[in-house]
Design a protein around this motif. Structure first.
Motif, PDB file in Angstrom:
ATOM      1  N   VAL A 285       0.795  -1.292  -0.017  1.00 25.12           N
ATOM      2  CA  VAL A 285      -0.027   0.097  -0.016  1.00 25.12           C
ATOM      3  C   VAL A 285       0.899   1.271  -0.033  1.00 25.12           C
ATOM      4  CG1 VAL A 285      -1.609   1.263   1.467  1.00 25.12           C
ATOM      5  CG2 VAL A 285      -1.878  -1.038   1.212  1.00 25.12           C
ATOM      6  N   LYS A 286       0.512   2.165  -0.748  1.00 22.08           N
ATOM      7  CA  LYS A 286       0.896   3.611  -0.601  1.00 22.08           C
ATOM      8  C   LYS A 286       0.025   4.534   0.273  1.00 22.08           C
ATOM      9  CE  LYS A 286       3.679   3.308  -4.958  1.00 22.08           C
ATOM     10  NZ  LYS A 286       3.908   3.817  -6.409  1.00 22.08           N
ATOM     11  N   ALA A 287       0.639   4.749   1.323  1.00 20.67           N
ATOM     12  CA  ALA A 287      -0.335   5.435   2.407  1.00 20.67           C
ATOM     13  C   ALA A 287      -0.900   6.573   2.009  1.00 20.67           C
ATOM     14  CB  ALA A 287       0.499   5.694   3.679  1.00 20.67           C
ATOM     15  N   GLU A 288      -0.411   7.643   1.366  1.00 16.24           N
ATOM     16  CA  GLU A 288      -1.169   8.824   0.980  1.00 16.24           C
ATOM     17  C   GLU A 288      -2.155   8.533  -0.097  1.00 16.24           C
ATOM     18  OE1 GLU A 288       2.047   8.505   1.591  1.00 16.24           O
ATOM     19  OE2 GLU A 288       2.203   9.952   3.167  1.00 16.24           O
ATOM     20  N   GLU A 289      -1.957   7.569  -1.092  1.00 12.62           N
ATOM     21  CA  GLU A 289      -2.855   7.674  -2.022  1.00 12.62           C
ATOM     22  C   GLU A 289      -4.031   6.767  -1.704  1.00 12.62           C
ATOM     23  OE1 GLU A 289      -0.906   5.860  -5.451  1.00 12.62           O
ATOM     24  OE2 GLU A 289      -1.105   3.698  -4.744  1.00 12.62           O
ATOM     25  N   LEU A 290      -3.821   5.765  -0.670  1.00 10.65           N
ATOM     26  CA  LEU A 290      -4.940   5.302  -0.213  1.00 10.65           C
ATOM     27  C   LEU A 290      -5.934   6.048   0.608  1.00 10.65           C
ATOM     28  CD1 LEU A 290      -6.641   2.437   0.073  1.00 10.65           C
ATOM     29  CD2 LEU A 290      -5.150   1.782   2.140  1.00 10.65           C
ATOM     30  N   ALA A 291      -5.232   6.863   1.292  1.00 13.65           N
ATOM     31  CA  ALA A 291      -5.952   7.987   2.331  1.00 13.65           C
ATOM     32  C   ALA A 291      -6.583   9.044   1.435  1.00 13.65           C
ATOM     33  CB  ALA A 291      -5.098   8.628   3.197  1.00 13.65           C
ATOM     34  N   ASP A 292      -6.041   9.362   0.279  1.00 14.85           N
ATOM     35  CA  ASP A 292      -6.946  10.288  -0.543  1.00 14.85           C
ATOM     36  C   ASP A 292      -7.913   9.687  -1.265  1.00 14.85           C
ATOM     37  OD1 ASP A 292      -6.611  12.735  -1.963  1.00 14.85           O
ATOM     38  OD2 ASP A 292      -6.417  11.762  -3.747  1.00 14.85           O
ATOM     39  N   ASN A 293      -7.955   8.416  -1.583  1.00 14.40           N
ATOM     40  CA  ASN A 293      -8.940   7.573  -2.311  1.00 14.40           C
ATOM     41  C   ASN A 293     -10.267   7.579  -1.300  1.00 14.40           C
ATOM     42  OD1 ASN A 293      -7.547   7.267  -4.952  1.00 14.40           O
ATOM     43  ND2 ASN A 293      -8.467   5.278  -5.182  1.00 14.40           N
ATOM     44  N   GLN A 298     -15.869  10.787   0.956  1.00 12.14           N
ATOM     45  CA  GLN A 298     -16.599  11.764   1.794  1.00 12.14           C
ATOM     46  C   GLN A 298     -17.363  10.808   2.528  1.00 12.14           C
ATOM     47  OE1 GLN A 298     -18.009  14.576  -0.729  1.00 12.14           O
ATOM     48  NE2 GLN A 298     -16.467  16.029  -0.038  1.00 12.14           N
ATOM     49  N   LEU A 299     -16.996   9.912   3.461  1.00 13.14           N
ATOM     50  CA  LEU A 299     -18.003   9.061   4.320  1.00 13.14           C
ATOM     51  C   LEU A 299     -18.437   9.909   5.498  1.00 13.14           C
ATOM     52  CD1 LEU A 299     -16.121   5.654   4.287  1.00 13.14           C
ATOM     53  CD2 LEU A 299     -17.749   6.649   2.472  1.00 13.14           C
ATOM     54  N   PRO A 300     -19.610   9.931   5.980  1.00 14.39           N
ATOM     55  CA  PRO A 300     -19.989  10.701   7.136  1.00 14.39           C
ATOM     56  C   PRO A 300     -19.347  10.391   8.383  1.00 14.39           C
ATOM     57  CG  PRO A 300     -21.889   9.917   5.868  1.00 14.39           C
ATOM     58  CD  PRO A 300     -20.793   9.212   5.196  1.00 14.39           C
ATOM     59  N   GLY A 301     -18.826  11.386   8.988  1.00 12.12           N
ATOM     60  CA  GLY A 301     -18.059  11.276  10.278  1.00 12.12           C
ATOM     61  C   GLY A 301     -16.933  10.540  10.367  1.00 12.12           C
ATOM     62  N   VAL A 302     -16.225  10.369   9.182  1.00 11.89           N
ATOM     63  CA  VAL A 302     -14.827   9.369   9.108  1.00 11.89           C
ATOM     64  C   VAL A 302     -13.754  10.225   8.402  1.00 11.89           C
ATOM     65  CG1 VAL A 302     -13.851   7.479   8.437  1.00 11.89           C
ATOM     66  CG2 VAL A 302     -16.090   7.437   9.539  1.00 11.89           C
ATOM     67  N   ILE A 303     -12.705  10.121   9.014  1.00 10.12           N
ATOM     68  CA  ILE A 303     -11.470  10.862   8.120  1.00 10.12           C
ATOM     69  C   ILE A 303     -10.295   9.600   8.283  1.00 10.12           C
ATOM     70  CG2 ILE A 303      -9.681  12.546   8.186  1.00 10.12           C
ATOM     71  CD1 ILE A 303     -11.505  14.509   9.044  1.00 10.12           C
ATOM     72  N   PHE A 304      -9.615   9.545   6.973  1.00 13.87           N
ATOM     73  CA  PHE A 304      -8.670   8.766   6.915  1.00 13.87           C
ATOM     74  C   PHE A 304      -7.172   9.500   7.161  1.00 13.87           C
ATOM     75  CE2 PHE A 304     -12.377   6.926   5.101  1.00 13.87           C
ATOM     76  CZ  PHE A 304     -12.488   5.353   5.475  1.00 13.87           C
ATOM     77  N   ARG A 305      -6.319   8.816   7.880  1.00 15.42           N
ATOM     78  CA  ARG A 305      -4.878   9.442   7.787  1.00 15.42           C
ATOM     79  C   ARG A 305      -3.990   8.742   7.413  1.00 15.42           C
ATOM     80  NH1 ARG A 305      -0.815   9.767  11.593  1.00 15.42           N
ATOM     81  NH2 ARG A 305      -1.703   8.314  12.846  1.00 15.42           N
ATOM     82  N   PRO A 306      -2.935   9.114   6.337  1.00 14.28           N
ATOM     83  CA  PRO A 306      -1.763   8.053   6.188  1.00 14.28           C
ATOM     84  C   PRO A 306      -1.249   7.680   7.353  1.00 14.28           C
ATOM     85  CG  PRO A 306      -1.697  10.088   4.871  1.00 14.28           C
ATOM     86  CD  PRO A 306      -2.779  10.316   5.994  1.00 14.28           C
ATOM     87  N   ILE A 307      -0.449   6.439   7.067  1.00 14.43           N
ATOM     88  CA  ILE A 307       0.071   5.778   8.417  1.00 14.43           C
ATOM     89  C   ILE A 307       1.223   4.894   7.996  1.00 14.43           C
ATOM     90  CG2 ILE A 307      -1.553   4.067   8.905  1.00 14.43           C
ATOM     91  CD1 ILE A 307      -0.924   4.249  11.832  1.00 14.43           C
ATOM     92  N   GLN A 322       2.267   0.417   5.205  1.00 12.66           N
ATOM     93  CA  GLN A 322       1.665   1.567   4.771  1.00 12.66           C
ATOM     94  C   GLN A 322       0.226   1.498   4.939  1.00 12.66           C
ATOM     95  OE1 GLN A 322       3.406   4.502   2.064  1.00 12.66           O
ATOM     96  NE2 GLN A 322       5.323   3.072   1.635  1.00 12.66           N
ATOM     97  N   GLY A 323      -0.632   2.602   5.271  1.00 16.97           N
ATOM     98  CA  GLY A 323      -2.106   2.407   5.099  1.00 16.97           C
ATOM     99  C   GLY A 323      -2.566   3.590   5.619  1.00 16.97           C
ATOM    100  N   VAL A 324      -3.782   3.398   6.217  1.00 13.20           N
ATOM    101  CA  VAL A 324      -4.554   4.458   6.873  1.00 13.20           C
ATOM    102  C   VAL A 324      -5.106   3.969   8.145  1.00 13.20           C
ATOM    103  CG1 VAL A 324      -5.311   5.345   4.660  1.00 13.20           C
ATOM    104  CG2 VAL A 324      -6.612   3.459   5.845  1.00 13.20           C
TER     105      VAL A 324
END
Length: 412
Positions: A285-293, A298-307, A322-324
């Motif tokens: 996984v490439k963290a930033e691109e998975l988080a971006d996708n 725009q899931l309600p109430g959720v944010i994904f952060r690269p990790i 790598q992931g989210v």
């Protein structure tokens, strides 16, 4: 000056602790039982199914409370997964033993049998259940409760549930009913994945709807002050880890976020790292691109952060992954169980050579299906790797179950 500052800070800390203690807003079943001076147990030989989560508001074990009560005759203990004192690792068998503190016999309900045998019950009149659950069908404590209710009915024993909060509240219902052929200890009953009931309400429904066969002589000691809209933090109660990977009250929110995907052992979901069930990661996984996708959804109430991380054990141990990390910003708006399927979808979009069901260990599909409650989820999803292909199936039983379960609500 430093001395006075220390005194002031110490006083503030004590006041903060006192204030925190005063914020407890509810009384659990064991607290109410104490208030009632254990009246429903008087004159009866008592067996207790519990674990470290069975405590009063001052964190004293229900085992010790009943053992010390002068008008209670506690004669036996029964240990679910992890044991009555929490000294057994997840999935390991629990052996019959004697409790080191009280000397009482401890019968295992997670070893050779998961259902109390007539021999285990012959010296008791009433079986008491006091365990903090997490509100998800695949967590095994409610399975223990249900099969113990069956055993109580078959052996003419009374069954009492000391009720506790559903830590994800009493309003979230997600997932299809478990289906014939997929009933197991991780989906013991035909209920949704998130079922929106306390353990006492669930017991009433299982008994009232004859979902266990023979009905038992059931009594629920209700909580005082709990409301359906409350998550666990809002109760003011301290959290006791219900298993090693459910260390915090918010862990109950995240267990349904990733637990089904986790059965495939295909990506790390944080078990073996510091944030169990709160993340998805793999070496490819490439963290930033998975988080971006994922954030573009725009899931309600959720944010994904690269990790970026190296797990200490379990999936991906010692590897750079790598992931989210999943951040639940608004719990009420978030559809918890959907998240893992949308991660699977975006993984297939970004890394088609790693589409889950094309490359995961097929030997683990059976467990995935059992936790999902059906093979339909896997089979429908695997055709195009799209959440939309399973959404209607996943939610098809929610409205009818909500109508049914309302008959058994003990709290508003």
């Amino acid at each position: 000056m430093n001395k006075f500052r220390f005194i002031i800070l110490s006083t503030c800390c004590l006041l903060a602790l006192t204030t925190q203690a005063q914020k407890i807003k509810i009384k659990t079943g064991i607290e109410v039982l104490k208030e009632q001076n254990f009246k429903c147990l008087e004159g009866k030989r008592v067996g207790l199914i519990t674990n470290p989560t069975g405590v009063d508001n001052r964190l004293k074990s229900t085992i010790d409370i009943l053992h010390e009560a002068p008008n209670v005759n506690l004669v036996a203990l029964y240990g679910p997964e992890h044991g009555v004192r929490g000294d057994v690792h997840a999935g390991d068998k629990v052996d019959n033993s004697a409790d080191s503190s009280t000397g009482l016999p401890v019968y295992s309900l997670y070893g050779k049998t998961r259902k109390p045998t007539p021999e285990m019950l012959k010296d008791i009149d009433v079986l008491v259940y006091d365990i903090q659950d997490i509100g998800c069908r695949s967590f095994t404590y409610i399975s223990t409760m249900g099969v113990a209710m069956e055993a109580a009915a078959e052996n003419g024993k009374e069954f009492i549930v000391l009720d506790r909060p559903n830590p994800v509240g009493g309003e979230k219902i997600e997932g299809n009913l478990a289906e014939e052929g997929y009933i197991s200890f991780v989906s013991q009953f035909k209920i949704p994945y998130l079922y929106g009931l306390t353990c006492g309400e669930l017991a009433l429904m299982l008994n009232g709807e004859k979902m266990l066969g023979k009905q038992c002589n059931l009594h629920v000691v209700k909580m005082k002050g709990w409301k359906r809209k409350m998550d666990y933090v809002q109760t003011g109660l301290q959290w006791i880890p219900s298993s090693p990977h459910i260390p915090h009250p918010h862990s109950a929110f995240f267990y349904p976020v990733s637990g089904i995907l986790g059965e495939l052992g295909y990506m790390s979901i944080g078990v073996g790292y510091t944030i169990p069930f709160q993340m998805f990661a793999a070496p490819w996984v490439k963290a930033e691109e998975l988080a971006d996708n994922l954030n573009k959804l725009q899931l309600p109430g959720v944010i994904f952060r690269p990790i970026h991380l190296k797990p200490f054990y379990s999936v991906g141990k010692g590897e750079h992954l790598q992931g989210v990390q999943v951040h639940i910003m608004d719990y009420r708006k978030a559809a918890l169980s959907e998240i893992q399927f949308l991660v699977m979808q975006e993984v297939a979009t970004l890394y088609p050579e790693h589409a889950i069901f094309d490359h995961a260990d097929k030997g683990r599909f059976d467990m995935f299906d059992k936790v999902s409650g059906s093979n339909e989820i896997r089979e429908r999803f695997s055709k195009r790797n799209r959440w939309e292909d399973i959404r209607d199936y996943w939610y098809k039983d929610v409205d009818s179950f909500r109508r049914l379960s309302k008959k058994y609500y003990l709290y508003k």
